[in-house]
Design an enzyme around this catalytic site. Structure first.
Site, PDB file in Angstrom:
ATOM      1  N   SER A 116       0.776  -1.418   0.128  1.00 60.81           N
ATOM      2  CA  SER A 116      -0.147  -0.112   0.033  1.00 60.81           C
ATOM      3  C   SER A 116       0.877   1.238   0.041  1.00 60.81           C
ATOM      4  O   SER A 116       2.093   1.355   0.340  1.00 60.81           O
ATOM      5  CB  SER A 116      -0.930   0.099   1.218  1.00 60.81           C
ATOM      6  OG  SER A 116      -1.493   1.246   1.447  1.00 60.81           O
ATOM      7  N   TYR A 159      -2.553  -2.095  10.162  1.00 61.27           N
ATOM      8  CA  TYR A 159      -2.620  -2.178   8.616  1.00 61.27           C
ATOM      9  C   TYR A 159      -1.339  -1.673   8.185  1.00 61.27           C
ATOM     10  O   TYR A 159      -0.646  -2.357   7.395  1.00 61.27           O
ATOM     11  CB  TYR A 159      -3.637  -1.154   8.327  1.00 61.27           C
ATOM     12  CG  TYR A 159      -3.812  -1.194   6.791  1.00 61.27           C
ATOM     13  CD1 TYR A 159      -4.539  -2.295   6.190  1.00 61.27           C
ATOM     14  CD2 TYR A 159      -3.481  -0.369   5.944  1.00 61.27           C
ATOM     15  CE1 TYR A 159      -4.821  -2.351   4.868  1.00 61.27           C
ATOM     16  CE2 TYR A 159      -3.671  -0.246   4.536  1.00 61.27           C
ATOM     17  CZ  TYR A 159      -4.434  -1.268   3.993  1.00 61.27           C
ATOM     18  OH  TYR A 159      -4.413  -1.634   2.524  1.00 61.27           O
TER      19      TYR A 159
HETATM   20  P1  NAI Z   1     -11.866  -5.412  -0.845  1.00 69.48           P
HETATM   21  O1  NAI Z   1     -12.223  -5.440   0.446  1.00 69.48           O
HETATM   22  O2  NAI Z   1     -12.808  -5.111  -2.118  1.00 69.48           O
HETATM   23  O3  NAI Z   1     -11.255  -7.136  -1.392  1.00 69.48           O
HETATM   24  C1  NAI Z   1     -10.577  -7.900  -0.495  1.00 69.48           C
HETATM   25  C2  NAI Z   1     -10.969  -9.209  -0.561  1.00 69.48           C
HETATM   26  O4  NAI Z   1     -10.141 -10.110   0.366  1.00 69.48           O
HETATM   27  C3  NAI Z   1     -12.613  -9.610   0.013  1.00 69.48           C
HETATM   28  O5  NAI Z   1     -13.094 -10.333  -1.194  1.00 69.48           O
HETATM   29  C4  NAI Z   1     -12.442 -10.364   1.041  1.00 69.48           C
HETATM   30  O6  NAI Z   1     -13.420 -11.281   1.488  1.00 69.48           O
HETATM   31  C5  NAI Z   1     -10.832 -11.088   1.037  1.00 69.48           C
HETATM   32  N1  NAI Z   1     -10.349 -11.452   2.225  1.00 69.48           N
HETATM   33  C6  NAI Z   1     -10.364 -10.841   3.447  1.00 69.48           C
HETATM   34  N2  NAI Z   1      -9.669 -11.690   4.262  1.00 69.48           N
HETATM   35  C7  NAI Z   1      -9.346 -12.737   3.812  1.00 69.48           C
HETATM   36  C8  NAI Z   1      -8.735 -13.789   4.234  1.00 69.48           C
HETATM   37  N3  NAI Z   1      -8.277 -14.058   5.341  1.00 69.48           N
HETATM   38  N4  NAI Z   1      -8.702 -14.912   3.210  1.00 69.48           N
HETATM   39  C9  NAI Z   1      -8.888 -14.744   1.792  1.00 69.48           C
HETATM   40  N5  NAI Z   1      -9.552 -13.513   1.503  1.00 69.48           N
HETATM   41  C10 NAI Z   1      -9.735 -12.517   2.423  1.00 69.48           C
HETATM   42  O7  NAI Z   1     -10.493  -4.605  -0.848  1.00 69.48           O
HETATM   43  P2  NAI Z   1      -9.484  -4.090  -2.015  1.00 69.48           P
HETATM   44  O8  NAI Z   1      -9.345  -2.805  -2.150  1.00 69.48           O
HETATM   45  O9  NAI Z   1      -9.722  -4.958  -3.393  1.00 69.48           O
HETATM   46  O10 NAI Z   1      -8.004  -4.699  -1.278  1.00 69.48           O
HETATM   47  C11 NAI Z   1      -7.150  -5.575  -2.045  1.00 69.48           C
HETATM   48  C12 NAI Z   1      -5.795  -5.280  -1.473  1.00 69.48           C
HETATM   49  O11 NAI Z   1      -5.404  -4.097  -1.844  1.00 69.48           O
HETATM   50  C13 NAI Z   1      -5.957  -5.454   0.202  1.00 69.48           C
HETATM   51  O12 NAI Z   1      -4.381  -6.033   0.328  1.00 69.48           O
HETATM   52  C14 NAI Z   1      -5.672  -3.908   0.427  1.00 69.48           C
HETATM   53  O13 NAI Z   1      -5.009  -3.796   1.539  1.00 69.48           O
HETATM   54  C15 NAI Z   1      -4.893  -3.231  -0.738  1.00 69.48           C
HETATM   55  N6  NAI Z   1      -5.077  -1.914  -0.803  1.00 69.48           N
HETATM   56  C16 NAI Z   1      -6.222  -1.237  -0.975  1.00 69.48           C
HETATM   57  C17 NAI Z   1      -6.415  -0.159  -0.916  1.00 69.48           C
HETATM   58  C18 NAI Z   1      -7.461   0.656  -1.118  1.00 69.48           C
HETATM   59  O14 NAI Z   1      -7.581   2.016  -1.030  1.00 69.48           O
HETATM   60  N7  NAI Z   1      -8.783   0.047  -1.191  1.00 69.48           N
HETATM   61  C19 NAI Z   1      -5.056   0.675  -0.832  1.00 69.48           C
HETATM   62  C20 NAI Z   1      -3.848   0.171  -0.756  1.00 69.48           C
HETATM   63  C21 NAI Z   1      -3.857  -1.128  -0.510  1.00 69.48           C
END
Ligand code: NAI
Length: 257
Positions: A143, A157
């Site tokens: 991130s 985080y």
């Molecule tokens: P999102 O919440 O839309 O998707 C994350 C997915 O991971 C969800 O489908 C959730 O069910 C799944 N998940 C959560 N815990 C889990 C586990 N223990 N095992 C398997 N799956 C699990 O979020 P997004 O934004 O697509 O995030 C994806 C990555 O991007 C994450 O690592 C997040 O930290 C990172 N990120 C997101 C940012 C943002 O602003 N949205 C910015 C920087 C990084």
């Protein structure tokens, strides 16, 4: 087709970046293993991939659990015959993650177990499979907060993402002679579930937008496109890198009015 003949495993593919990446990778010819704890979300991603003519299977796995990670990698090899792209994307941002004084130990541990240990376990089982396939690409999602401190406290985080970034560099060096590349993506603030749940008022969203030079949140597909480059052979000399995709946030001292 930029991923023709490749098998990609994407964690957290039931939503956000993971889902957009599954759709994009499949369009480019990859067979995709969609991994998530959210069964409905994961199955929906598979349905969307199949509807666009692609190949995907869903595996329910919690990336913080050793046995689940072993099983998800085994599914890639059993169903699709190998593994070439390991996309460790799953992550959480907990509403109760705060500053050092106010963050409960349980929230710290939950965040570390999913965001940081989850990447380790993905690699623990994924790397032997990549070796068996003759090499491949590991993409870990860190991130922009791994690069910059924020006044909005989310200590666990931020620490977890710093760990992902430094772990990625070491993975890259250790496996560089095995035709295995490892790179980190540092997304800026995105308009996905994860962040919008936390920035849940117009005022909170505006406060964050002030810091983004482009003046908008990123879209999940914009990260998926960066991941596609790292997954494909077009990035064949790229390893150990930090791919920042953030609308300019980490480059800014003062943003335009
Ligand atoms: P999102 O919440 O839309 O998707 C994350 C997915 O991971 C969800 O489908 C959730 O069910 C799944 N998940 C959560 N815990 C889990 C586990 N223990 N095992 C398997 N799956 C699990 O979020 P997004 O934004 O697509 O995030 C994806 C990555 O991007 C994450 O690592 C997040 O930290 C990172 N990120 C997101 C940012 C943002 O602003 N949205 C910015 C920087 C990084």
């Amino acid at each position: 087709m930029r991923l023709q003949g490749k098998v990609a495993l994407i964690t957290g593919a039931g939503s956000g970046i993971g889902r957009e990446s599954a759709l994009l990778f499949a369009q480019e010819g990859a067979a995709v293993v969609v991994v998530d704890v959210n069964v409905a979300g994961g199955e929906e991603t598979v349905a969307q991939v199949v509807a666009q003519g692609g190949r995907a299977i869903f595996v329910r796995a919690d990336v913080s659990q050793d046995a689940d990670c072993r099983a998800m990698v085994a599914a890639a090899e059993t169903e699709f015959g190998g593994l070439h792209v390991l996309f460790n994307n799953a992550g959480i941002m907990h509403a109760a993650d705060d500053d050092a004084v106010n963050t409960e130990e349980s929230i710290w541990e939950l965040t570390m177990n999913i965001n940081l240990k989850g990447v380790f376990l993905g690699c623990k089982y994924g790397i032997p499979a990549l070796r068996r396939s003759g090499g491949g690409s590991i993409i870990n999602v860190a991130s922009f907060v791994a690069l910059l401190g924020a006044a909005t406290p989310q200590l666990a985080y931020t620490a977890s993402k710093g760990g992902v970034l430094s772990m990625t560099r070491e993975l890259a060096i250790i496996h560089a002679r095995e035709n295995i590349r490892a790179n980190a993506i540092c997304p800026g603030p995105l308009r996905t579930e994860l962040l919008m749940k936390v920035l849940n008022t117009e005022e909170k969203r505006k406060r964050r937008l002030v810091h983004i030079p482009m003046g908008r949140f990123g879209e999940a597909v914009e990260i998926a496109r960066a991941a596609l480059f790292l997954a494909s052979d077009e990035s064949s000399f790229v390893t150990g890198s930090t791919f920042t995709v953030d609308g300019g946030i980490t480059a800014a001292y003062v943003t335009p009015e």
